[in-house]
Write an enzyme that holds these catalytic residues in place. Sequence first.
Site, PDB file in Angstrom:
ATOM      1  N   ALA A 157      14.098  64.411  -1.978  1.00 20.69           N
ATOM      2  CA  ALA A 157      13.725  64.182  -3.378  1.00 20.69           C
ATOM      3  C   ALA A 157      12.290  64.634  -3.643  1.00 20.69           C
ATOM      4  O   ALA A 157      12.014  65.335  -4.623  1.00 20.69           O
ATOM      5  CB  ALA A 157      13.890  62.705  -3.739  1.00 20.69           C
ATOM      6  N   GLU A 176       2.979  62.327   2.962  1.00 17.04           N
ATOM      7  CA  GLU A 176       4.058  61.835   3.825  1.00 17.04           C
ATOM      8  C   GLU A 176       3.420  61.002   4.927  1.00 17.04           C
ATOM      9  O   GLU A 176       2.515  61.456   5.605  1.00 17.04           O
ATOM     10  CB  GLU A 176       4.819  63.038   4.394  1.00 17.04           C
ATOM     11  CG  GLU A 176       5.749  62.722   5.542  1.00 17.04           C
ATOM     12  CD  GLU A 176       6.807  61.675   5.208  1.00 17.04           C
ATOM     13  OE1 GLU A 176       7.542  61.848   4.226  1.00 17.04           O
ATOM     14  OE2 GLU A 176       6.869  60.653   5.938  1.00 17.04           O
ATOM     15  N   GLY A 189      23.676  64.638   7.422  1.00 11.56           N
ATOM     16  CA  GLY A 189      24.615  65.700   7.775  1.00 11.56           C
ATOM     17  C   GLY A 189      24.524  66.903   6.850  1.00 11.56           C
ATOM     18  O   GLY A 189      25.271  67.862   6.999  1.00 11.56           O
ATOM     19  N   ASP A 366       8.441  51.144   1.026  1.00  9.73           N
ATOM     20  CA  ASP A 366       7.060  51.101   0.501  1.00  9.73           C
ATOM     21  C   ASP A 366       6.998  51.382  -0.997  1.00  9.73           C
ATOM     22  O   ASP A 366       6.248  50.733  -1.726  1.00  9.73           O
ATOM     23  CB  ASP A 366       6.162  52.143   1.189  1.00  9.73           C
ATOM     24  CG  ASP A 366       6.121  51.991   2.699  1.00  9.73           C
ATOM     25  OD1 ASP A 366       6.925  51.217   3.242  1.00  9.73           O
ATOM     26  OD2 ASP A 366       5.286  52.665   3.329  1.00  9.73           O
ATOM     27  N   ARG A 425      33.097  53.436   3.029  1.00 11.25           N
ATOM     28  CA  ARG A 425      32.320  53.089   4.215  1.00 11.25           C
ATOM     29  C   ARG A 425      32.237  51.583   4.442  1.00 11.25           C
ATOM     30  O   ARG A 425      32.304  51.124   5.579  1.00 11.25           O
ATOM     31  CB  ARG A 425      30.899  53.635   4.067  1.00 11.25           C
ATOM     32  CG  ARG A 425      30.878  55.121   4.148  1.00 11.25           C
ATOM     33  CD  ARG A 425      29.536  55.682   3.801  1.00 11.25           C
ATOM     34  NE  ARG A 425      29.556  57.116   4.041  1.00 11.25           N
ATOM     35  CZ  ARG A 425      28.528  57.914   3.862  1.00 11.25           C
ATOM     36  NH1 ARG A 425      27.374  57.433   3.432  1.00 11.25           N
ATOM     37  NH2 ARG A 425      28.620  59.190   4.118  1.00 11.25           N
ATOM     38  N   HIS A 535      22.260  53.224   4.159  1.00  9.28           N
ATOM     39  CA  HIS A 535      21.727  53.597   2.842  1.00  9.28           C
ATOM     40  C   HIS A 535      21.506  52.334   2.024  1.00  9.28           C
ATOM     41  O   HIS A 535      22.355  51.438   2.007  1.00  9.28           O
ATOM     42  CB  HIS A 535      22.718  54.509   2.120  1.00  9.28           C
ATOM     43  CG  HIS A 535      22.167  55.144   0.875  1.00  9.28           C
ATOM     44  ND1 HIS A 535      21.654  56.424   0.859  1.00  9.28           N
ATOM     45  CD2 HIS A 535      22.029  54.671  -0.382  1.00  9.28           C
ATOM     46  CE1 HIS A 535      21.237  56.704  -0.372  1.00  9.28           C
ATOM     47  NE2 HIS A 535      21.452  55.660  -1.141  1.00  9.28           N
ATOM     48  N   GLU A 564      16.461  57.937  -2.811  1.00  8.23           N
ATOM     49  CA  GLU A 564      16.946  56.638  -2.344  1.00  8.23           C
ATOM     50  C   GLU A 564      16.058  55.471  -2.776  1.00  8.23           C
ATOM     51  O   GLU A 564      16.491  54.318  -2.762  1.00  8.23           O
ATOM     52  CB  GLU A 564      17.107  56.661  -0.815  1.00  8.23           C
ATOM     53  CG  GLU A 564      18.002  55.549  -0.287  1.00  8.23           C
ATOM     54  CD  GLU A 564      18.211  55.585   1.221  1.00  8.23           C
ATOM     55  OE1 GLU A 564      17.971  56.639   1.841  1.00  8.23           O
ATOM     56  OE2 GLU A 564      18.627  54.547   1.767  1.00  8.23           O
ATOM     57  N   ALA A 579      24.328  61.252  -1.506  1.00 11.44           N
ATOM     58  CA  ALA A 579      22.877  61.053  -1.389  1.00 11.44           C
ATOM     59  C   ALA A 579      22.135  62.365  -1.594  1.00 11.44           C
ATOM     60  O   ALA A 579      21.159  62.427  -2.340  1.00 11.44           O
ATOM     61  CB  ALA A 579      22.516  60.460  -0.034  1.00 11.44           C
TER      62      ALA A 579
HETATM   63  P1  ADP Z   1      15.023  60.812  -0.210  1.00  9.86           P
HETATM   64  O1  ADP Z   1      16.353  61.131   0.379  1.00  9.86           O
HETATM   65  O2  ADP Z   1      15.086  59.874  -1.330  1.00  9.86           O
HETATM   66  O3  ADP Z   1      14.199  62.011  -0.439  1.00  9.86           O
HETATM   67  P2  ADP Z   1      13.981  60.446   2.433  1.00  9.86           P
HETATM   68  O4  ADP Z   1      14.257  59.299   3.326  1.00  9.86           O
HETATM   69  O5  ADP Z   1      14.616  61.757   2.742  1.00  9.86           O
HETATM   70  O6  ADP Z   1      14.301  59.974   0.952  1.00  9.86           O
HETATM   71  O7  ADP Z   1      12.415  60.706   2.368  1.00  9.86           O
HETATM   72  C1  ADP Z   1      11.481  59.701   2.082  1.00  9.86           C
HETATM   73  C2  ADP Z   1      10.176  60.050   2.766  1.00  9.86           C
HETATM   74  O8  ADP Z   1       9.120  59.224   2.267  1.00  9.86           O
HETATM   75  C3  ADP Z   1      10.229  59.816   4.265  1.00  9.86           C
HETATM   76  O9  ADP Z   1       9.850  60.990   4.931  1.00  9.86           O
HETATM   77  C4  ADP Z   1       9.249  58.666   4.488  1.00  9.86           C
HETATM   78  O10 ADP Z   1       8.592  58.713   5.733  1.00  9.86           O
HETATM   79  C5  ADP Z   1       8.261  58.862   3.343  1.00  9.86           C
HETATM   80  N1  ADP Z   1       7.496  57.654   2.991  1.00  9.86           N
HETATM   81  C6  ADP Z   1       7.961  56.388   2.910  1.00  9.86           C
HETATM   82  N2  ADP Z   1       6.973  55.537   2.561  1.00  9.86           N
HETATM   83  C7  ADP Z   1       5.840  56.276   2.404  1.00  9.86           C
HETATM   84  C8  ADP Z   1       4.471  55.973   2.059  1.00  9.86           C
HETATM   85  N3  ADP Z   1       4.070  54.737   1.828  1.00  9.86           N
HETATM   86  N4  ADP Z   1       3.578  56.983   1.994  1.00  9.86           N
HETATM   87  C9  ADP Z   1       3.982  58.249   2.267  1.00  9.86           C
HETATM   88  N5  ADP Z   1       5.236  58.592   2.612  1.00  9.86           N
HETATM   89  C10 ADP Z   1       6.168  57.640   2.678  1.00  9.86           C
END
Ligand code: ADP
Length: 596
Positions: A157, A176, A189, A366, A425, A535, A564, A579
């Site tokens: 996202a 990140e 997947g 977070d 699921r 999820h 998500e 997703a």
């Molecule tokens: P989506 O599928 O919604 O894009 P993902 O799980 O693929 O979600 O990606 C979410 C990303 O955000 C992960 O790489 C996670 O490590 C990162 N993340 C989560 N919390 C924080 C934060 N507080 N600061 C920076 N990055 C974060």
Amino acid sequence: MKRILSVLLILMMIMTLAGCSQGSTVEEAKTVESAIQEGTFTGNGEGKNGDIEVEVTIAGGVITEAKVLSSGDTEGISDAAITQVIAAVVANNSTNVEAVSGASLTSYGLLEAIRDALSKAGATEADFTTDMVIALEKATEEADQTYDVVIVGAGGAGLAAAVEASEAGANVVVIEKMPFIGGNTMVSGGGLNVPGSWAQTAVGVDDSIELYFEDTMKGGDNLANPSLVHILADNALNAAVWLKDDLGVGFMEDRLQQFGGHSVARAIIATGNHGTDLIEKLAARAQENGVTIKTEVKANELLIEDGRVVGIVAEAANGEAITFHAAKGVIMATGGFGSNMEMRMQYNPELDDRYMTTDQPGTTGDGIVMAQAVNAELIGMEYIQTYPMCNPVTGIISYVANTRFDGGILVNVEGERFVNEMDRRDVVSRGILAQTSASAYLLWGQEIETKGHMTEVHAQEFATLKDQGLLVEAATLEEAADAMGVNVEALTATVADYNQFVAGQVELEIAKKGALRPIAEGPFYLQRVVPSVHHTMGGLMINEEAQVINQDGEIVEGLFAAGEVTGGIHGSNRLGGNAVTDVIVFGRIAGRNVVK
Ligand code: ADP
């Protein structure tokens, strides 16, 4: 997923070495005994997902080079760990190097493999061990930084939003918290549901936006927000074409998957049946557009001025605070909270430590907590999905077990079917947990294996499962059942009944939908599986423009969310393949709207 590290990565390693000396210096390293041979040696270690094989070169008594020959660990995630750990080992001539946070098992496996190679050169453990653990280098950062758009989270996202916002001319930063990008999207997947895709056209599957909408609503017990589901369904094809034609994401040519709860096969699958290509292509385009991506920077708090979100306060890996000012807005794309056991149990006490998770460790909710501090409305927090087919040792998702979608059947240790394998699921997961030892066995033979070649596509996982005693490949059904401790007579009878059903000769007590193929030709495969938290459907309430809504039903100015971290799109239960469609569709919407 066997692979050789790319030339690019090796070049990056060399550049890292040239540019920095990590922690302590080479002078501190132990003098190498003359018994140590010169040359190139291979070694093996156990990573998160099986064997890691390395090649280490020793010249002039020091380690001059180390490279990974093969590894089953997730590309992207392990690459970052590999690069950092190897750079530190070579720069310090020591294997006493700290692990990369979030990729510790890969780091330890890699160090074990390097030690193994060194021992083959005749070295003792002490020869290449500094007294102190070598810390990995952390970058220093400006305390105050200003961008048009600040995106939190570099998963699907966040990166889709970054591409769109930068294409609209904005100066964008993606932060990140992990040392690697990709989030859960990377370890997924790589399947996304697309009504009317090229893959459906190729095999003549009749589908429509309306049918996809209905399946998604029904799959979530009609608890989803219909206007958001319409956006998902209306924009899926456009998003897929964008990924394929504009960004150059590869898709498996002969694979169209029907996940549980869908009326027809409608999921296209990214190359390799994982999310790596999606993430790499999104990140590459974002970087081409001038987007800055910062890893190991964790957002902690939203900055508010006159009721508007104007930035975030973050923390760099070295502990320093950084304020990111956002002239146009902030996008929350932090993913779900599957890896946060406390938060899981706060909203749904059932999901305690009996469950492992398929998730990347960064998905700790977070973004939800940060937005709550500005009065954001949450929706559907109690809806947490388990994925039924996971590794009983690690909790990670099994892609070999995708043979279920090609016709594999699930049995219990007593050798009986107990659920419609293609049901939702939550239904399949609950069914498995209700069996003896809270696990089940997936069975398939050659008729199914040759459809998708899952043991070849996921060869590394297949090898690991066999090593772990979680999967057996056997010439006969009896042998397979025997090896896994499943009741042989009952299984034989179950399979005979099932094959008669496939031939249209009998009805089954427990229905079976989707692909129907006989299980008659060996070798047979029998794999033990458990459900694992996968999820979190709940999260921030958003409107059709991906703007975050507060508890008074008003827009939180300057704050957008996608992926998500949001709630309301999947109701009580997200269907497979939804997703990635969600993160791309809503990530793009958030990225476009934040710039407006
Ligand atoms: P989506 O599928 O919604 O894009 P993902 O799980 O693929 O979600 O990606 C979410 C990303 O955000 C992960 O790489 C996670 O490590 C990162 N993340 C989560 N919390 C924080 C934060 N507080 N600061 C920076 N990055 C974060």
